[in-house]
Design a protein around this motif. Structure first.
Motif, short mmCIF file in Angstrom:
data_model
loop_
_atom_site.label_atom_id
_atom_site.label_comp_id
_atom_site.label_asym_id
_atom_site.label_seq_id
_atom_site.Cartn_x
_atom_site.Cartn_y
_atom_site.Cartn_z
N ASN A 195 0.86 -1.19 0.00
CA ASN A 195 0.00 0.00 0.00
C ASN A 195 0.90 1.24 0.00
O ASN A 195 1.79 1.38 0.84
N HIS A 196 0.63 2.13 -0.93
CA HIS A 196 1.45 3.33 -1.11
C HIS A 196 1.55 4.15 0.18
O HIS A 196 2.61 4.68 0.52
N LEU A 197 0.46 4.25 0.91
CA LEU A 197 0.45 5.07 2.13
C LEU A 197 1.33 4.44 3.20
O LEU A 197 2.01 5.14 3.95
N GLY B 42 3.90 2.85 2.54
CA GLY B 42 5.22 3.24 2.06
C GLY B 42 5.63 4.59 2.62
O GLY B 42 6.74 4.75 3.15
N HIS B 43 4.74 5.57 2.54
CA HIS B 43 5.08 6.89 3.08
C HIS B 43 5.39 6.82 4.57
O HIS B 43 6.26 7.54 5.07
N LEU B 44 4.69 5.96 5.31
CA LEU B 44 5.01 5.76 6.73
C LEU B 44 6.42 5.19 6.88
O LEU B 44 7.24 5.69 7.65
N VAL C 29 0.40 13.15 4.60
CA VAL C 29 -0.05 14.36 3.89
C VAL C 29 0.54 14.38 2.48
O VAL C 29 1.74 14.58 2.29
N SER C 30 -0.32 14.15 1.49
CA SER C 30 0.18 14.11 0.12
C SER C 30 -0.81 14.78 -0.80
O SER C 30 -1.73 15.47 -0.33
N GLY C 31 -0.63 14.57 -2.10
CA GLY C 31 -1.55 15.17 -3.06
C GLY C 31 -2.93 14.53 -3.02
O GLY C 31 -3.91 15.13 -3.44
N GLY D 116 8.51 12.76 -1.27
CA GLY D 116 7.68 12.51 -2.45
C GLY D 116 7.70 11.03 -2.79
O GLY D 116 8.21 10.20 -2.04
N ASP D 117 7.14 10.72 -3.94
CA ASP D 117 7.01 9.30 -4.30
C ASP D 117 8.33 8.73 -4.82
O ASP D 117 8.98 9.31 -5.67
N GLN D 118 8.70 7.59 -4.29
CA GLN D 118 9.87 6.83 -4.73
C GLN D 118 9.63 5.38 -4.32
O GLN D 118 8.60 5.09 -3.71
ZN ZN Z 1 2.65 9.62 -2.44
#
Ligand code: ZN
Ligand code: KG4
Length: 800
Positions: free
Chosen positions: A573-575, A577-579, A598-600, A764-766
């Motif tokens: 899950n992308h979120l 990932g951000h964590l 907090v993202s787009g 950002g996204d990576q």
């Molecule tokens: Zn993102």
């Protein structure tokens, strides 16, 4: 003893998954004969081809008794058909061919339909019309004889109601005078399902069994390509956003928005880094002026340039240095070829590669419009230009005597469509090699293998949920060995946001290049000569949330690669990932904690009870924080993405200057609302403008940002109170915001709560963040199977 070698072919361009397995005789680039066909199957998949394809392929292989090791080549249908359907097929094929280390060939989906008809005994003139959605069809004409199928027309798209007119015109072109007798075709293709009544008067309707794609047709049809990286779908049209832009620009007589466009040069490379945009009517006069200067009596007038712009089979690009026209190039797409009508660079901007970039941009559009080759004329005396085009892959094929008005001959040059010179598909590629331990001194294979074993598991993760194509390799210690991101921002910025169809197209163009670079970079970090797909212990991929058409490319490619390399697949899950991006700077970060995402697309506070155990405590009821930044930047005419632009401006402004609303600040819960704030800012701007006052941009930016930050911090602290957690972290694009970071530092310090923040490169996204989640999943044996599909939305709280 020599093993039998096989080719596997598949197509998911339409509602059917078609698979064929054939024996390879001689070169695998040559189409199979009827005798080579070992197995075929067609399964109705409707919109689920992504879940069905690999399972069906496994069954077909098992039935045919063919092992993966015996696969010598992969063949996939390139369309035309459903854009997403074609991309599922091609991304899977790219992943599979890359991991199997075999060539990838493409066949036309329409050719495959007609070759199947040939095998069924059909002879004579055939028209194939595939459904193109939006009341359109992809038509093509063929002659079928005992020898095989000959295609008579190139790929195109027409309105279904115009198909009869297209047929009449194509027939006249193909047959010349013979068309007087009228060759009535046998008509097939899945366009008949919707438009049978349109086609019925035009010929005989083929048996319904011959309308669709089949494994047999895929194996018999002629193949092209060979390199998984460069094979691309057949679209025959631009994205809607680009089509609408062309129409708008052709009517736009005031030069606007000159500062956003495709930026193919970094400032570091050259003093001037022009912006590239499709040409607009406002600059037709500038083009005519430059024409006069460089073409003399062969110059075009502004009127003839303007006349070009709205045409559907044209593509015109221009380079601007600020307001100044630095160069332009126009192409006409006809019969599968783009003919360069004009190309010129202002004398002050020569020798900077501008012409090459303009040609690449025109070629890129031309490819999407159905072209596969390029041709142009160049003065016989201009040896420099000829060398330049030769380097681009074109070669002289003839001359046009006395072509120019001064009677000089033109040399005609032709070749495949040139590619962007930079990085992957014209995107900026950011590569981070993360140095591993000192490479083994002797560099022996055995010691390499030993050191690699120590670093197991090696996992490659892929991220494609929005407008970044990214890949990363992590090792068992959690060290990131490579981190590669291709950003498409340059291709979206002039639209003021991410265009989903462009994002999907760019992902499929970039995915192989990004993954190849990622594996090479991982090898450098390991001090190994090479890391192959089969050296990996798993392949991971973002499956949700995000843009469906974008996610599909990463997921299908990852599944193909995991299948080809015979390693497990991990869904992330992308979120989450951000964590996990917080682990990069703070490896010992430990639940229980609270994370603000907090993202787009998201704004939420999540209680992280343990890794993998999440409770969403509150989220936005309307816009996301990043979205608010983007919308405010747009309202201020500042370009896209807005976050970085606003935060730079805010640093110079007074955060107390304007009292913007802080919605739900005292709601007593953890919900957020940002649409009111965005409206307040736009209303403020309008009022100021009406009053004739000059806008204080830094103050507006700083005050807006402060309103956002105040609510974010207040609610985050409330979440910490509610959970009693002693750790707090942030993730997502907006976590790069310096104002927000500083506010959290102050607030957490005051409370004695430990704060972690992702490094700026990981906000950002990576894919490094996806790789870190994958490592945890790997340890828990939490694998996905090859039926994995994408999801636009997927709450973190649900175990998956
Ligand atoms: Zn993102
Ligand atoms: O996580 P991300 O790269 O993509 C999504 O998953 O959405 O986040 C992108 C968002 C964009 O809306 C962008 O404007 C915002 O993050 N952003 C920022 C900053 N840098 C990026 N917002 C505020 N301040 C920044 N410095």
């Amino acid at each position: 003893m020599a093993q039998d070698a096989y080719v596997v072919a598949f197509d998911t361009a339409n509602e059917v998954v078609a698979i064929g397995i054939g024996r390879v005789c001689g070169a695998c680039a040559t189409a199979c004969t009827l005798d080579d066909i070992v197995a075929t199957r067609e399964v109705a998949a409707h919109r689920a081809s992504n879940t069905v394809l690999l399972a069906q392929l496994d069954e077909a292989l098992a039935e045919a008794g063919v092992a993966k090791a015996d696969i010598a080549a992969v063949v996939c249908g390139r369309g035309p058909g459903s854009f997403t359907g074609v991309r599922i097929c091609m991304a899977t094929a790219k992943g599979a061919a890359s991991a199997l280390e075999v060539p990838l060939f493409g066949v036309s989906t329409l050719d495959a339909v007609v070759w199947n008809a040939w095998a069924s005994g059909v002879r004579g003139r055939v028209m194939c019309a595939a459904d193109a959605m939006r009341k359109e069809v992809y038509p093509a004409l063929f002659d079928v004889t005992d020898e095989g199928v000959r295609r008579l027309t190139t790929d195109t798209v027409v309105k279904a109601v115009d198909a009869p007119a297209w047929l009449a015109e194509a027939t006249a072109l193909v047959d010349g005078d013979a068309s007087v007798q009228g060759v009535t075709p046998l008509i097939m293709g899945d366009g008949l399902a919707k438009y049978r009544t349109v086609f019925e008067p035009e010929g005989r309707i083929a048996d319904e069994a011959l309308w669709g794609v089949s494994g047999r047709g895929l194996l018999l049809a002629p193949r092209s390509g060979g390199d998984p990286a460069t094979l691309l779908p057949v679209y025959t049209r631009l994205s809607d956003a680009e089509e609408n832009e062309r129409i708008r620009l052709s009517k736009e007589h005031e030069g606007k928005n000159l500062h956003t466009g495709v930026q193919l040069f970094d400032g570091s490379q050259d003093a001037a880094h022009p912006t590239y945009r499709p040409l607009d009517a406002a600059h037709a006069a500038d083009v005519a002026c430059l024409e006069q200067e460089v073409m003399g009596s062969d110059a075009w007038s502004a009127a003839s340039v303007e006349d070009e712009l709205p045409r559907k089979d044209r593509t015109w690009w221009a380079a601007f240095d600020g307001e100044r026209l630095a160069g332009y190039c126009g192409g006409w797409i006809v019969d599968g070829q783009v003919q360069i009508l004009k190309i010129a660079t202002h004398p002050a901007y020569r020798r900077r590669g501008i012409a090459a970039e303009l040609i690449a941009l025109v070629a890129d559009d031309a490819r999407n419009l159905g072209a596969s080759t390029m041709s142009l004329e160049v003065r016989a005396s201009n040896a420099g230009a000829q060398t330049f085009y030769e380097r681009m892959g074109l070669h002289a094929v003839g001359t046009r005597p006395r072509y120019y008005s001064d009677r000089e001959d033109a040399v005609i040059m032709e070749g495949p469509l040139p590619q962007f010179r930079r990085d992957v598909a014209g995107m900026r590629l950011h590569v981070d090699d993360v140095a591993g331990p000192a490479p083994t001194a002797d560099g022996e294979a055995a010691s390499q293998a030993a050191s690699r074993a120590k670093r197991a598991p090696l996992i490659l993760a892929i991220e494609s949920s929005c407008d970044e194509t990214a890949a990363s390799v992590v090792d068992g210690s959690g060290a990131i060995l490579s981190d590669v991101v291709a950003s498409q921002i340059d291709f979206h910025s002039r639209f003021g946001g991410v265009v989903p169809e462009i994002a999907s197209r760019k992902h499929i163009e970039a995915i192989c290049g990004v993954c190849d670079e990622c594996l090479e970079s991982a090898a450098r970090s390991l001090g190994a000569s090479r890391v192959r797909w089969r050296d990996l212990d798993a392949v991971a991929v973002t499956y949700a949330p995000g843009l469906v058409g974008a996610l599909v490319v990463g997921v299908a490619f990852a599944k193909g690669a995991a299948w080809g390399a015979d390693v497990p697949l991990i869904a992330v899950n992308h979120l989450e990932g951000h964590l996990y991006a917080n682990k990069i700077a703070t490896p010992d970060i430990k639940p229980p904690m609270v994370v603000s995402l907090v993202s787009g697309g998201h704004t939420m506070l999540v209680h992280v009870r343990d890794w993998g155990d999440y409770v969403t405590m509150g989220s936005t009821i309307d816009d996301a924080v990043g979205e608010a930044f983007d919308k405010v930047a747009k309202a201020l005419g500042l370009g896209y993405p807005g976050g970085p632009i606003i935060s730079k401006l805010a640093a110079k402004g007074d955060p107390k200057a304007i009292d913007f609303p802080r919605a739900l600040m005292h709601s007593g819960d953890l919900r957020f609302s940002l649409s009111g704030l965005k409206t307040a800012v736009t209303t403020y701007i309008q009022k100021e403008q009406q009053a004739g006052r000059e806008l204080n941009m830094p103050d507006i930016a700083a005050s807006f940002q402060q309103a956002v930050v105040d609510v974010q911090v207040k609610k985050a602290m409330a979440a910490l109170d509610e959970t009693g957690a002693r750790e707090f972290c942030v993730g997502g694009g907006v976590s790069a915001n310096p104002g927000l970071r500083a506010a959290y530092e102050a607030a957490c310090k005051k409370r004695g709560v430990r704060l972690s923040l992702p490094p700026l490169s990981a906000c950002g996204d990576q894919a490094a963040m996806i790789a870190l989640v994958a490592l945890d999943r790997y340890r828990h044996g939490a694998f996905a199977d090859l039926t994995l599909d994408v999801k636009a939305h997927a709450p973190l709280d649900e175990a998956y």
